[in-house]
Structure formats: C-alpha cells, structure tokens
Scaffold this active site. Structure first.
Site, PDB file in Angstrom:
ATOM      1  N   TYR A  47     -12.669 -17.071 -26.217  1.00 57.44           N
ATOM      2  CA  TYR A  47     -12.940 -15.694 -26.657  1.00 57.44           C
ATOM      3  C   TYR A  47     -13.659 -15.654 -28.008  1.00 57.44           C
ATOM      4  O   TYR A  47     -14.103 -14.581 -28.433  1.00 57.44           O
ATOM      5  CB  TYR A  47     -11.647 -14.862 -26.772  1.00 57.44           C
ATOM      6  CG  TYR A  47     -10.834 -14.725 -25.502  1.00 57.44           C
ATOM      7  CD1 TYR A  47     -11.324 -15.175 -24.283  1.00 57.44           C
ATOM      8  CD2 TYR A  47      -9.572 -14.147 -25.522  1.00 57.44           C
ATOM      9  CE1 TYR A  47     -10.575 -15.063 -23.133  1.00 57.44           C
ATOM     10  CE2 TYR A  47      -8.814 -14.023 -24.360  1.00 57.44           C
ATOM     11  CZ  TYR A  47      -9.327 -14.500 -23.167  1.00 57.44           C
ATOM     12  OH  TYR A  47      -8.575 -14.384 -22.022  1.00 57.44           O
ATOM     13  N   HIS A 107      -6.757 -23.016 -19.640  1.00 62.18           N
ATOM     14  CA  HIS A 107      -7.375 -21.726 -19.292  1.00 62.18           C
ATOM     15  C   HIS A 107      -7.809 -21.624 -17.821  1.00 62.18           C
ATOM     16  O   HIS A 107      -7.623 -20.600 -17.188  1.00 62.18           O
ATOM     17  CB  HIS A 107      -8.583 -21.504 -20.221  1.00 62.18           C
ATOM     18  CG  HIS A 107      -8.986 -20.080 -20.377  1.00 62.18           C
ATOM     19  ND1 HIS A 107      -9.483 -19.577 -21.553  1.00 62.18           N
ATOM     20  CD2 HIS A 107      -8.978 -19.035 -19.510  1.00 62.18           C
ATOM     21  CE1 HIS A 107      -9.751 -18.294 -21.404  1.00 62.18           C
ATOM     22  NE2 HIS A 107      -9.464 -17.943 -20.175  1.00 62.18           N
TER      23      HIS A 107
HETATM   24  N1  LIG Z   1      -6.795 -16.159 -18.385  1.00 60.94           N
HETATM   25  C1  LIG Z   1      -7.936 -15.642 -18.009  1.00 60.94           C
HETATM   26  O1  LIG Z   1      -8.772 -16.289 -17.358  1.00 60.94           O
HETATM   27  C2  LIG Z   1      -8.257 -14.210 -18.377  1.00 60.94           C
HETATM   28  C3  LIG Z   1      -9.351 -13.564 -17.773  1.00 60.94           C
HETATM   29  C4  LIG Z   1      -9.584 -12.229 -18.112  1.00 60.94           C
HETATM   30  C5  LIG Z   1      -8.753 -11.589 -19.021  1.00 60.94           C
HETATM   31  N2  LIG Z   1      -7.710 -12.262 -19.620  1.00 60.94           N
HETATM   32  C6  LIG Z   1      -6.816 -11.599 -20.621  1.00 60.94           C
HETATM   33  O2  LIG Z   1      -6.342 -10.373 -20.105  1.00 60.94           O
HETATM   34  C7  LIG Z   1      -6.701  -9.309 -20.987  1.00 60.94           C
HETATM   35  C8  LIG Z   1      -6.918  -8.005 -20.236  1.00 60.94           C
HETATM   36  O3  LIG Z   1      -7.907  -8.106 -19.262  1.00 60.94           O
HETATM   37  P1  LIG Z   1      -9.341  -7.405 -19.391  1.00 60.94           P
HETATM   38  O4  LIG Z   1      -9.690  -7.242 -20.818  1.00 60.94           O
HETATM   39  O5  LIG Z   1     -10.240  -8.220 -18.521  1.00 60.94           O
HETATM   40  O6  LIG Z   1      -9.187  -6.004 -18.650  1.00 60.94           O
HETATM   41  P2  LIG Z   1      -8.181  -4.740 -18.656  1.00 60.94           P
HETATM   42  O7  LIG Z   1      -7.100  -4.899 -19.665  1.00 60.94           O
HETATM   43  O8  LIG Z   1      -7.813  -4.506 -17.238  1.00 60.94           O
HETATM   44  O9  LIG Z   1      -9.169  -3.554 -19.075  1.00 60.94           O
HETATM   45  C9  LIG Z   1      -9.638  -3.364 -20.382  1.00 60.94           C
HETATM   46  C10 LIG Z   1     -10.518  -2.106 -20.362  1.00 60.94           C
HETATM   47  O10 LIG Z   1      -9.707  -0.984 -19.960  1.00 60.94           O
HETATM   48  C11 LIG Z   1      -9.818   0.045 -20.930  1.00 60.94           C
HETATM   49  N3  LIG Z   1      -8.495   0.667 -21.071  1.00 60.94           N
HETATM   50  C12 LIG Z   1      -7.424   0.176 -21.736  1.00 60.94           C
HETATM   51  N4  LIG Z   1      -6.370   1.000 -21.641  1.00 60.94           N
HETATM   52  C13 LIG Z   1      -6.787   2.069 -20.897  1.00 60.94           C
HETATM   53  C14 LIG Z   1      -6.157   3.248 -20.462  1.00 60.94           C
HETATM   54  N5  LIG Z   1      -4.882   3.500 -20.767  1.00 60.94           N
HETATM   55  N6  LIG Z   1      -6.888   4.139 -19.734  1.00 60.94           N
HETATM   56  C15 LIG Z   1      -8.174   3.881 -19.415  1.00 60.94           C
HETATM   57  N7  LIG Z   1      -8.833   2.746 -19.787  1.00 60.94           N
HETATM   58  C16 LIG Z   1      -8.129   1.850 -20.518  1.00 60.94           C
HETATM   59  C17 LIG Z   1     -10.238  -0.618 -22.218  1.00 60.94           C
HETATM   60  O11 LIG Z   1     -10.958   0.308 -23.015  1.00 60.94           O
HETATM   61  P3  LIG Z   1     -10.972   0.282 -24.628  1.00 60.94           P
HETATM   62  O12 LIG Z   1     -11.065  -1.162 -25.052  1.00 60.94           O
HETATM   63  O13 LIG Z   1     -12.163   1.090 -24.968  1.00 60.94           O
HETATM   64  O14 LIG Z   1      -9.710   0.933 -25.133  1.00 60.94           O
HETATM   65  C18 LIG Z   1     -11.106  -1.753 -21.702  1.00 60.94           C
HETATM   66  O15 LIG Z   1     -12.436  -1.296 -21.451  1.00 60.94           O
HETATM   67  C19 LIG Z   1      -7.960  -9.849 -21.670  1.00 60.94           C
HETATM   68  O16 LIG Z   1      -8.288  -9.112 -22.820  1.00 60.94           O
HETATM   69  C20 LIG Z   1      -7.547 -11.273 -21.908  1.00 60.94           C
HETATM   70  O17 LIG Z   1      -6.654 -11.366 -23.030  1.00 60.94           O
HETATM   71  C21 LIG Z   1      -7.451 -13.547 -19.283  1.00 60.94           C
END
Ligand SMILES: NC(=O)c1ccc[n+]([C@@H]2O[C@H](COP(=O)([O-])OP(=O)(O)OC[C@H]3O[C@@H](n4cnc5c(N)ncnc54)[C@H](OP(=O)(O)O)[C@@H]3O)[C@@H](O)[C@H]2O)c1
Length: 259
Positions: A47, A107
């Site tokens: 990240y 990861h």
């Molecule tokens: N291990 C892996 O391979 C892997 C892969 C992907 C992700 N991850 C981890 O998982 C975390 C979360 O996944 P992600 O970032 O892919 O997606 P997510 O959490 O499903 O979605 C994040 C998006 O949703 C929006 N959001 C947040 N809360 C909301 C709500 N209450 N209502 C409407 N929209 C909302 C955010 O907007 P705003 O930011 O504008 O508030 C952002 O654009 C990552 O940040 C990372 O730490 C791990």
C-alpha cells in the site's frame, strides 16, 4: 471495542482498511479513524503507506487518545519480498516506526510454494522475536492453507480474504472457522457500489440503516472481521454504528443468497 477470540488470537471485531489512503490527507483520515473508535488498522508494504500509518499511530498515542496495547496494527509481506523476508520485515518495521505489529500476513499466495513458504517461515521467526504478536495469510485457498501445515510449526491465526454478501466463499469460511482461523473480510462494502441492490435496500430500510451498514453487520454476525476503508468521517462513523441492531435469520439467509 468488542473483541473476537479464538484459541489463537484476540482481535477487534471490526477494523479500518487503508488501501489507497495516502499522504497527509491519509494520515489525518487514519488519526480520525482512531478518534472515532477504530482500534484495528490494516496496512501492507504494497500500500506504500506504512509511514503514515505509523505516524498516525504514534501521534494518537502522543495525544493520549489511545495506548499502543489497545491498538491492533496489521501489515503484510508482498510476493516480490518473499525471497528475503527478513529484509522485508525490517523495512516495514522501520517505515512504521513501531516496536511491534499485532498481525503480520503473507499478502498473496503468488510465486512458488517454496517462496511463499519461505515468506511464512520468515513471519514465524518474527513471531519468535516478538516483532509480531500473531501471523497469518491472505487470499489463501483451503489447499494452500493445508500445504502450509506440513511446512511450518505455527498455524495461521487469520486468513484475510474478499468477503461480502456479494462474494460469499462459504466452504473456505467454514473450513477456516472449523480450524480456528479468523476470516478478515476485505472489500466488505464492495467499494460502496452495490447499495442499489433491492433486497439489501429493503433490509436496510427494515432497520433504519444504510445498505453498507447492513453489509458490515452481516459480516460481524457471520463471525468475520470486516475491514471497511473510509476516508470520509461520515463513512467512518456510520461503519462503526452497526452494533445496535440484529439481522434476523431470514434476513441473513436472503443476504447469503443475494440475486
Ligand atoms: N488482503 C488483500 O489482498 C486486500 C485486498 C483489498 C483490500 N484489502 C483491505 O481491505 C480494506 C477495504 O477494502 P477496499 O478498500 O477494497 O473496499 P471497501 O472497504 O469495500 O470500500 C471502500 C470504499 O467504500 C466507500 N465507503 C466507505 N464507507 C461507506 C459507507 N458507509 N457508505 C458508502 N460508501 C462507503 C469509501 O469511500 P470514502 O473513502 O470516500 O469514505 C471507499 O470508496 C482495504 O482498504 C485494505 O485494507 C486487502
């Protein structure tokens, strides 16, 4: 903050994701998340934000908002670092500027079995040295977890995978939960792009909640640890406000089988 406990790990029931949370704006968003009550912060070398995560953590401790032992910091080793895990771990720890992390994950199970085993064995060494409290994997299948069992002495405490009502890998979840492996649910909100689903909207209306809150509540009731990412303070607050309602069995079943 409530915790989920198994024989292997004690972990907050929800965390804060930091993919694409960067720069000064990102550091402030992470500090705000701690102010808002998040205790688990999820980062990774991939990240490229370990510096701001570490800084936000140190600032929050200095301001007296939280003690280090009440935070749960996760980082991850990326496939291009698998051949030399010691250097990768040193690099991440130096960027974070912390004495230890709580959870260190492999990861992705990319690369050869030999290389990813080398990475996991490196995490086992970090565990022995007190650099991390727990170790685990991410994006591992049942087969890949089983391969690890013959080649390591510490079973993973966590498997972090993509889970939401729109992506529900039931056999993997059941296998992990039967084997004391906590599933952390990443992308638990599907990036906020599924809120138009009619069933989801109806269930949200039943409880006077948003579709995203229902998605997170579904995760928590499944015994998963969701990791929503949110830069916006309003989203951060909404995503923690999911502990004052309960989805009924019928609603859970509908969410398991979304059209
Ligand atoms: N291990 C892996 O391979 C892997 C892969 C992907 C992700 N991850 C981890 O998982 C975390 C979360 O996944 P992600 O970032 O892919 O997606 P997510 O959490 O499903 O979605 C994040 C998006 O949703 C929006 N959001 C947040 N809360 C909301 C709500 N209450 N209502 C409407 N929209 C909302 C955010 O907007 P705003 O930011 O504008 O508030 C952002 O654009 C990552 O940040 C990372 O730490 C791990």
């Amino acid at each position: 903050m409530d915790y989920l406990s198994t024989n292997r790990i004690k972990i907050p029931v929800i965390g804060f994701g930091t993919w694409d949370v960067r720069g000064e704006k990102g550091r402030k968003a992470i500090e705000r998340s701690i102010e808002n009550g998040y205790r688990l912060i999820d980062t990774a070398s991939y990240y490229e934000n370990e510096e701001i995560v570490g800084k936000a953590v140190r600032n929050s401790i200095e301001k007296g908002l939280v003690n280090r032992e009440d935070l749960f910091i996760t980082t991850k080793i990326w496939p291009n670092e698998f051949s030399d895990p010691e250097t990768a771990i040193e690099r991440s720890m130096s960027k974070l500027g912390l004495d230890y992390v709580d959870l260190y994950l492999v990861h992705w199970p990319q690369n050869s079995l030999d290389l990813r085993t080398r990475a996991y064995n490196g995490l086992e060494k970090a565990l022995e040295e007190g650099i991390t409290k727990y170790i685990g994997v991410s994006n591992y299948s049942i087969e890949q977890i089983e391969e690890l069992a013959d080649r390591s002495s510490t079973p993973p405490a966590v498997n972090q995978v993509h889970v939401s009502p729109f992506r529900y890998p039931r056999p993997l979840i059941e296998y992990c939960q039967d084997n004391e492996i906590v599933i952390e649910a990443y992308t638990p909100l599907e990036h906020g792009r599924q809120s138009d689903n009619r069933t989801l909207r109806q269930i949200a209306e039943n409880h006077d909640k948003t579709p995203e809150q229902v998605m997170l509540r579904w995760s928590v009731q499944k015994g998963l640890v969701p990791l929503p990412k949110a830069n916006r303070p309003e989203h951060q607050r909404l995503n923690l406000d999911i502990f004052d309602f309960v989805l009924g069995d019928d609603e859970m079943r509908m969410l398991d089988n979304l059209p």
